[in-house]
Design a protein around this motif. Structure first.
Motif, short mmCIF file in Angstrom:
data_model
loop_
_atom_site.label_atom_id
_atom_site.label_comp_id
_atom_site.label_asym_id
_atom_site.label_seq_id
_atom_site.Cartn_x
_atom_site.Cartn_y
_atom_site.Cartn_z
N ARG A 1 0.83 -1.22 0.00
CA ARG A 1 0.00 0.00 0.00
C ARG A 1 0.85 1.26 0.00
N PHE B 1 5.32 12.28 -11.53
CA PHE B 1 5.85 13.53 -12.08
C PHE B 1 7.38 13.58 -12.06
N ARG C 1 8.99 12.61 -15.44
CA ARG C 1 8.58 13.55 -16.50
C ARG C 1 9.28 14.89 -16.36
N GLU D 1 11.64 16.45 -19.22
CA GLU D 1 11.25 17.74 -19.79
C GLU D 1 12.37 18.77 -19.63
N LEU E 1 -6.26 -4.50 0.77
CA LEU E 1 -6.66 -3.09 0.76
C LEU E 1 -6.52 -2.49 2.16
N TYR F 1 2.84 22.04 -10.46
CA TYR F 1 4.00 21.26 -10.95
C TYR F 1 4.18 19.96 -10.19
N ARG F 2 3.36 19.73 -9.15
CA ARG F 2 3.41 18.43 -8.47
C ARG F 2 2.65 17.35 -9.25
N HIS F 3 1.98 17.78 -10.32
CA HIS F 3 1.18 16.82 -11.09
C HIS F 3 1.89 16.47 -12.40
N PRO F 4 1.80 15.20 -12.80
CA PRO F 4 2.52 14.78 -14.02
C PRO F 4 2.05 15.52 -15.27
N THR F 5 0.81 15.95 -15.30
CA THR F 5 0.27 16.60 -16.49
C THR F 5 0.85 18.00 -16.72
N PHE F 6 1.59 18.50 -15.74
CA PHE F 6 2.21 19.82 -15.88
C PHE F 6 3.30 19.80 -16.96
N TYR F 7 3.83 18.63 -17.25
CA TYR F 7 5.00 18.51 -18.13
C TYR F 7 4.60 18.03 -19.52
N ASP F 8 5.02 18.79 -20.54
CA ASP F 8 4.74 18.41 -21.93
C ASP F 8 5.80 17.43 -22.42
N ILE F 9 5.36 16.23 -22.70
CA ILE F 9 6.27 15.20 -23.20
C ILE F 9 5.79 14.80 -24.60
N PRO F 10 6.68 14.78 -25.60
CA PRO F 10 6.23 14.42 -26.95
C PRO F 10 5.53 13.06 -26.97
N GLU G 1 5.50 10.67 -29.07
CA GLU G 1 6.24 9.48 -29.51
C GLU G 1 7.09 8.84 -28.41
N VAL G 2 7.24 9.54 -27.28
CA VAL G 2 7.97 8.96 -26.14
C VAL G 2 7.17 7.83 -25.52
N HIS H 1 4.30 6.11 -22.94
CA HIS H 1 3.93 6.29 -21.54
C HIS H 1 5.16 6.58 -20.68
N MET H 2 5.05 7.63 -19.87
CA MET H 2 6.16 7.91 -18.95
C MET H 2 5.56 8.42 -17.65
#
Lengths: 336, 99
Positions: free
Chosen positions: A170, A181, A184, A188, B23, B84-93, B95-96, B98-99
């Motif tokens: 867990r 993040f 990434r 980046e 769980l 910026y703590r979230h993965p979606t903040f970063y632009d990754i091309p 063709e790379v 899943h990261m």
């Protein structure tokens, strides 16, 4: 983060578990049956002493790696090239500290104490991931650490989310979620540098050249030499072997390097159509063991920094206790 | 008839149920009981009648320390601008992969 030395022995080897009574034999049988059925073991359940010890060693090494892993990146917080990169790096280092905490807590459910674990780390008895015994020389190293070191760590940690020990599994679910993040942001940052000057591109390539082989070694010794692996696999502590994870990492990283525009420093690296995987060269295991055994470029510095941070924090721990004591006395007085 | 409230001396317990092996325990409600053993028995009857759980924890409610709801913004707002703590903040091309 950061696994690897997991499969490295801290002290003397473990003896096979021997049931001492009929009751123990029955409990052992139940334990084995649950493991065979891919069930989960919880803190209050009976478990063989060797299973407990293996987990304490692995989880505490993992926790130590998170904490020591803050140091090479922490060195760059004050030197990050922009406010944005500084914020990101602080957030990442902060995450690693949190991950260490989750893992120490998971280890404590097995009956060890925080003080014992910290003492083992600070006295040099316990291992941590030896990747952190290398220096981060310039800003490109910070990008490469995120991309490759965290990339390797994530590869290692995803299967641990299915570990047979519930509290560890867990904790790993939480860690993996937060970690997404980390890789990434590193990649980046490198993409940004690659769009810069030739000097910046050379820095990225140089950092990749220095870190690549060390990252491959993070997955631990080859399966043929890994003594803990077989037992760990049978107990559902380890799900995928060192070599398989290493291969997955290489296969995932080659296309990423291509997009980034860097080469990986291995003349033997090429696609093998028959295997459906990339072939790669030999890892220098002598160097790996040398660093594990304390002779890396930063072993002494890391441990000294860690011990100093702990000692410098003593007044905070003392003050917190003194304050709690004062509040307690005050409420007793008010009640009277 | 007595006017004494029936549950006067029975403290409140918070109930946590693990729904499935592996769980975490999740908070599912509370109940009054005279002691821990009775709280466990009652939690079983109240919260797991349809096999909702494989394990139950009961904790005296008085042992729980919670933050003051008025401090909500002070406590939690500082995280809202740290995207910026979230993965979606970063632009990754693309063709790379899943990261």
């Amino acid at each position: 983060m950061y696994t690897q030395s997991f499969s490295v022995q801290d002290g003397p080897g473990l003896k096979a578990v021997e049931a001492t009574s009929a009751e123990d034999a029955k409990l052992a049988e139940q334990f084995e049956a649950r493991i065979d059925a891919d069930g989960r073991i919880e803190a209050q359940d009976w478990m063989p002493e060797a299973y407990r010890k293996t987990l304490v060693r692995q989880i505490s090494q993992h926790a130590h790696s998170e904490i020591v892993g803050m140091l090479p990146e922490g060195n760059w917080i004050l030197r990050a090239p922009s406010l944005k990169r500084k914020c990101i790096l602080i957030a990442k280092v902060q995450d690693e500290g949190g991950h260490g905490l989750y893992l120490y807590s998971a280890a404590e459910t097995l009956g060890t104490s925080r003080a014992e674990m910290l003492d083992a780390l600070h006295s040099g008895k316990a291992k941590y991931s030896s990747i952190f015994n290398y220096p981060t020389l310039n800003w490109a190293d910070i990008g490469v650490v995120g991309w490759l070191v965290d990339g390797a760590a994530i590869m290692n940690q995803i299967p641990l989310c299915r570990c047979s020990y519930g509290p560890y599994a867990r904790a790993m679910v939480r860690v993996c979620k937060e970690e997404s993040f980390h890789q990434r942001q590193g990649y980046e940052a490198l993409l940004t540098m690659m769009k810069g000057t030739q000097e910046q591109r050379d820095m990225v390539q140089d950092a990749v050249n220095r870190w690549w082989w060390k990252c491959l070694a993070m997955f631990g010794p080859p399966d043929s030499d890994s003594h803990h692996s077989a037992q760990g696999m049978r107990w559902g502590i380890k799900r995928i072997s060192n070599d398989e994870l290493r291969q997955k990492f290489v296969d995932a990283t080659v296309p990423q390097a291509k997009v980034l525009g860097v080469s990986l420093p291995d003349p033997k690296l090429r696609w093998n159509e028959a295997r459906g995987h990339y072939d790669f060269g030999e890892i220098d295991w002598n160097e790996f063991w040398d660093v594990v055994n304390g002779n890396g470029p930063c072993n002494k510095e890391r441990l000294a920094t860690r011990v100093k941070a702990h000692e410098d924090g003593q007044w905070v721990r003392d003050a917190a206790l003194a304050y709690a004591e004062k509040q307690r006395n005050r409420s007793i007085k008010e009640a009277a | 008839m007595s006017t004494k409230p029936a549950l006067k001396d029975w403290p409140l317990w918070e109930v946590f149920v693990r729904s499935k092996q592996g769980l975490e325990h999740k908070h599912c409600g509370s109940l009054h009981a005279a002691d821990a053993k009775q709280a466990l028995d009652m939690a079983r009857d109240v919260y797991t009648r349809r096999q909702e759980g494989v394990s139950i924890w009961v904790v005296p409610s008085a042992m729980i320390t919670a933050n003051n709801p008025d401090d909500k913004s002070e406590l939690f707002d500082p995280a809202s601008d740290k995207i910026y703590r979230h993965p979606t903040f970063y632009d990754i091309p693309q063709e790379v992969g899943h990261m």
